[in-house]
Design a protein around this motif. Sequence first.
Motif, PDB file in Angstrom:
ATOM      1  N   LEU A  33       0.887  -1.242   0.013  1.00  0.00           N
ATOM      2  CA  LEU A  33      -0.017   0.098   0.030  1.00  0.00           C
ATOM      3  C   LEU A  33       0.811   1.486   0.113  1.00  0.00           C
ATOM      4  CD1 LEU A  33      -3.109   0.638   0.088  1.00  0.00           C
ATOM      5  CD2 LEU A  33      -2.833   0.921   2.470  1.00  0.00           C
ATOM      6  N   LYS A  34       0.698   2.200  -1.044  1.00  0.00           N
ATOM      7  CA  LYS A  34       1.402   3.067  -1.249  1.00  0.00           C
ATOM      8  C   LYS A  34       0.549   4.689  -0.799  1.00  0.00           C
ATOM      9  CE  LYS A  34       5.486   1.607  -2.411  1.00  0.00           C
ATOM     10  NZ  LYS A  34       6.775   1.920  -1.619  1.00  0.00           N
ATOM     11  N   THR A  35       1.177   5.679  -0.329  1.00  0.00           N
ATOM     12  CA  THR A  35       0.459   6.739  -0.152  1.00  0.00           C
ATOM     13  C   THR A  35       1.111   7.932  -1.361  1.00  0.00           C
ATOM     14  OG1 THR A  35       0.253   6.382   2.189  1.00  0.00           O
ATOM     15  CG2 THR A  35      -0.102   8.787   1.470  1.00  0.00           C
ATOM     16  N   ASP A  36       0.129   8.389  -1.917  1.00  0.00           N
ATOM     17  CA  ASP A  36       0.602   9.542  -2.960  1.00  0.00           C
ATOM     18  C   ASP A  36       0.963  10.822  -2.397  1.00  0.00           C
ATOM     19  OD1 ASP A  36       0.451  12.008  -4.823  1.00  0.00           O
ATOM     20  OD2 ASP A  36      -0.382  10.310  -6.026  1.00  0.00           O
ATOM     21  N   SER A  37       2.021  11.408  -2.299  1.00  0.00           N
ATOM     22  CA  SER A  37       2.626  12.414  -1.728  1.00  0.00           C
ATOM     23  C   SER A  37       2.010  13.772  -1.890  1.00  0.00           C
ATOM     24  CB  SER A  37       4.193  12.712  -2.156  1.00  0.00           C
ATOM     25  OG  SER A  37       4.276  13.111  -3.378  1.00  0.00           O
ATOM     26  N   ARG A  38       1.339  13.801  -3.025  1.00  0.00           N
ATOM     27  CA  ARG A  38       0.480  15.001  -3.404  1.00  0.00           C
ATOM     28  C   ARG A  38      -1.043  14.991  -3.070  1.00  0.00           C
ATOM     29  NH1 ARG A  38       0.611  15.226  -9.731  1.00  0.00           N
ATOM     30  NH2 ARG A  38       0.732  12.997  -9.542  1.00  0.00           N
ATOM     31  N   THR A  39      -1.764  13.723  -3.071  1.00  0.00           N
ATOM     32  CA  THR A  39      -2.820  13.903  -2.896  1.00  0.00           C
ATOM     33  C   THR A  39      -3.276  12.919  -1.420  1.00  0.00           C
ATOM     34  OG1 THR A  39      -3.148  11.841  -4.004  1.00  0.00           O
ATOM     35  CG2 THR A  39      -3.538  13.400  -5.435  1.00  0.00           C
ATOM     36  N   LYS A  40      -2.165  12.486  -1.124  1.00  0.00           N
ATOM     37  CA  LYS A  40      -2.326  11.646   0.243  1.00  0.00           C
ATOM     38  C   LYS A  40      -3.317  10.365   0.043  1.00  0.00           C
ATOM     39  CE  LYS A  40       0.214  14.905   2.137  1.00  0.00           C
ATOM     40  NZ  LYS A  40       1.860  14.529   2.412  1.00  0.00           N
ATOM     41  N   LYS A  41      -3.503  10.147  -1.219  1.00  0.00           N
ATOM     42  CA  LYS A  41      -4.611   9.083  -1.388  1.00  0.00           C
ATOM     43  C   LYS A  41      -3.565   7.765  -1.396  1.00  0.00           C
ATOM     44  CE  LYS A  41      -7.522   6.919  -4.773  1.00  0.00           C
ATOM     45  NZ  LYS A  41      -8.205   7.154  -6.253  1.00  0.00           N
ATOM     46  N   LYS A  42      -4.402   6.533  -0.625  1.00  0.00           N
ATOM     47  CA  LYS A  42      -3.488   5.285  -0.703  1.00  0.00           C
ATOM     48  C   LYS A  42      -4.040   4.480  -1.855  1.00  0.00           C
ATOM     49  CE  LYS A  42      -2.681   5.420   4.273  1.00  0.00           C
ATOM     50  NZ  LYS A  42      -2.862   4.798   5.530  1.00  0.00           N
ATOM     51  N   THR A  43      -3.010   3.937  -2.447  1.00  0.00           N
ATOM     52  CA  THR A  43      -3.314   2.919  -3.566  1.00  0.00           C
ATOM     53  C   THR A  43      -2.380   1.548  -3.482  1.00  0.00           C
ATOM     54  OG1 THR A  43      -1.698   3.997  -5.215  1.00  0.00           O
ATOM     55  CG2 THR A  43      -4.277   4.651  -5.072  1.00  0.00           C
ATOM     56  N   GLN A  44      -2.844   0.598  -4.110  1.00  0.00           N
ATOM     57  CA  GLN A  44      -2.076  -0.567  -3.793  1.00  0.00           C
ATOM     58  C   GLN A  44      -1.149  -0.790  -4.914  1.00  0.00           C
ATOM     59  OE1 GLN A  44      -3.446  -4.949  -2.893  1.00  0.00           O
ATOM     60  NE2 GLN A  44      -3.772  -5.007  -4.943  1.00  0.00           N
ATOM     61  N   ARG A  45       0.137  -1.018  -4.781  1.00  0.00           N
ATOM     62  CA  ARG A  45       0.954  -1.160  -6.137  1.00  0.00           C
ATOM     63  C   ARG A  45       1.960  -2.445  -5.730  1.00  0.00           C
ATOM     64  NH1 ARG A  45       4.461   4.563  -6.504  1.00  0.00           N
ATOM     65  NH2 ARG A  45       5.290   3.175  -8.140  1.00  0.00           N
ATOM     66  N   ILE A  46       2.435  -2.851  -7.007  1.00  0.00           N
ATOM     67  CA  ILE A  46       3.285  -4.182  -6.976  1.00  0.00           C
ATOM     68  C   ILE A  46       4.781  -3.791  -7.148  1.00  0.00           C
ATOM     69  CG2 ILE A  46       3.708  -6.355  -8.072  1.00  0.00           C
ATOM     70  CD1 ILE A  46       0.945  -6.033  -6.827  1.00  0.00           C
ATOM     71  N   GLU A  47       5.681  -4.228  -6.105  1.00  0.00           N
ATOM     72  CA  GLU A  47       6.841  -3.621  -5.987  1.00  0.00           C
ATOM     73  C   GLU A  47       7.756  -4.940  -5.920  1.00  0.00           C
ATOM     74  OE1 GLU A  47       7.793  -0.671  -6.500  1.00  0.00           O
ATOM     75  OE2 GLU A  47       6.366   0.844  -5.778  1.00  0.00           O
ATOM     76  N   TRP A  48       8.935  -4.921  -6.314  1.00  0.00           N
ATOM     77  CA  TRP A  48       9.991  -5.972  -6.343  1.00  0.00           C
ATOM     78  C   TRP A  48      10.897  -5.411  -4.902  1.00  0.00           C
ATOM     79  CZ3 TRP A  48      10.776 -10.471  -8.346  1.00  0.00           C
ATOM     80  CH2 TRP A  48      10.021 -10.736  -9.696  1.00  0.00           C
ATOM     81  N   TYR A  49      11.260  -6.433  -4.170  1.00  0.00           N
ATOM     82  CA  TYR A  49      12.252  -6.391  -3.089  1.00  0.00           C
ATOM     83  C   TYR A  49      13.095  -7.346  -3.174  1.00  0.00           C
ATOM     84  CZ  TYR A  49       8.200  -3.279  -1.208  1.00  0.00           C
ATOM     85  OH  TYR A  49       7.465  -2.412  -1.052  1.00  0.00           O
ATOM     86  N   TYR A  50      14.244  -7.492  -2.433  1.00  0.00           N
ATOM     87  CA  TYR A  50      14.899  -8.471  -1.978  1.00  0.00           C
ATOM     88  C   TYR A  50      15.346  -8.618  -0.574  1.00  0.00           C
ATOM     89  CZ  TYR A  50      19.243 -11.452  -2.292  1.00  0.00           C
ATOM     90  OH  TYR A  50      19.939 -12.442  -2.269  1.00  0.00           O
ATOM     91  N   PHE A  51      15.351  -9.996  -0.197  1.00  0.00           N
ATOM     92  CA  PHE A  51      15.690 -10.401   1.040  1.00  0.00           C
ATOM     93  C   PHE A  51      16.668 -11.354   1.007  1.00  0.00           C
ATOM     94  CE2 PHE A  51      11.286  -9.328   0.543  1.00  0.00           C
ATOM     95  CZ  PHE A  51      10.963  -8.651   1.823  1.00  0.00           C
ATOM     96  N   ASP A  52      17.668 -11.241   1.932  1.00  0.00           N
ATOM     97  CA  ASP A  52      19.087 -11.971   1.925  1.00  0.00           C
ATOM     98  C   ASP A  52      18.454 -13.376   2.401  1.00  0.00           C
ATOM     99  OD1 ASP A  52      18.968 -11.635   4.649  1.00  0.00           O
ATOM    100  OD2 ASP A  52      20.875 -10.482   4.528  1.00  0.00           O
ATOM    101  N   SER A  53      19.532 -14.266   2.636  1.00  0.00           N
ATOM    102  CA  SER A  53      19.305 -15.577   3.137  1.00  0.00           C
ATOM    103  C   SER A  53      18.708 -15.762   4.563  1.00  0.00           C
ATOM    104  CB  SER A  53      20.420 -16.535   3.076  1.00  0.00           C
ATOM    105  OG  SER A  53      21.580 -15.935   3.766  1.00  0.00           O
ATOM    106  N   SER A  54      19.104 -14.532   5.287  1.00  0.00           N
ATOM    107  CA  SER A  54      18.622 -14.472   6.784  1.00  0.00           C
ATOM    108  C   SER A  54      17.114 -13.695   6.757  1.00  0.00           C
ATOM    109  CB  SER A  54      19.972 -13.739   7.590  1.00  0.00           C
ATOM    110  OG  SER A  54      19.878 -12.398   7.328  1.00  0.00           O
ATOM    111  N   GLY A  55      16.816 -13.239   5.726  1.00  0.00           N
ATOM    112  CA  GLY A  55      15.533 -12.645   5.608  1.00  0.00           C
ATOM    113  C   GLY A  55      15.510 -11.188   5.795  1.00  0.00           C
TER     114      GLY A  55
END
Length: 233
Positions: free
Chosen positions: A97-119
């Motif tokens: 869930l992301k918040t638009d810095s201009r409108t403050k509206k919250k919308t769902q987005r798909i993002e890539w993340y990386y977690f190492d072997s320890s999480g």
Amino acid sequence: MKRARKTGAAAVLLICLTLLLTATAEAGFRKVKVNSRSYYRYYTSKTNYIKGKKGASGTKAYLRWRFLNLRKNGKTATYCFDENGIMQTGWKRLAVLKTDSRTKKKTQRIEWYYFDSSGKMYKNRTKNGHYLQSNGAMLTNGVANGVYYGADGSAVPGYHQKATGGSFVKNGKKGTKFRKYDGSYASKEWLCIKKNGKYGWYYFYTNGYLAKNKWLGTRHVDKNGMWDKTKAS
């Protein structure tokens, strides 16, 4: 009678303290087996563990994932757990869930993340040629440490190079152009230019004029034409 009451109160206090210490001792990361495979969960008590909401989908898919700052081996980091409480590792494409810095509206987005072997979530660093931002999300269509990362998160060769030489040229009320050292004018491109002792990113339209006080995709340029990194859509 008073002595018996005091003894009883002390006993109750001792039991509560024992239960608290037991719960605390049992909290933390624990290795478990799910479908014959080993994973890690984070337990808050003997039987309860952190997990996302099971079956969450559509506009509520972000509820499937729980992001938490936890202390492990003396260091605090961000970890992510799925609807089964499984700690995530490696590259993961997650709904957040992301918040638009201009409108403050919250919308769902798909993002890539990386977690190492320890999480542990990677932040403010590169991995496999991609840059993970301060919130852990992979950077796309943006600049970090002087390098531009495109729509797929990969660094764009040559984009980090600064404009050497050249100067801004004002054309009355029509606007401002940038004449490069070879005499040509910037056109339909971003350039990193040193102005008043400070480097900044500027965009020039196809006609060569500098964009000012505009949103250009996810980037905003101020009244002087410089990209304002404090604003994001």
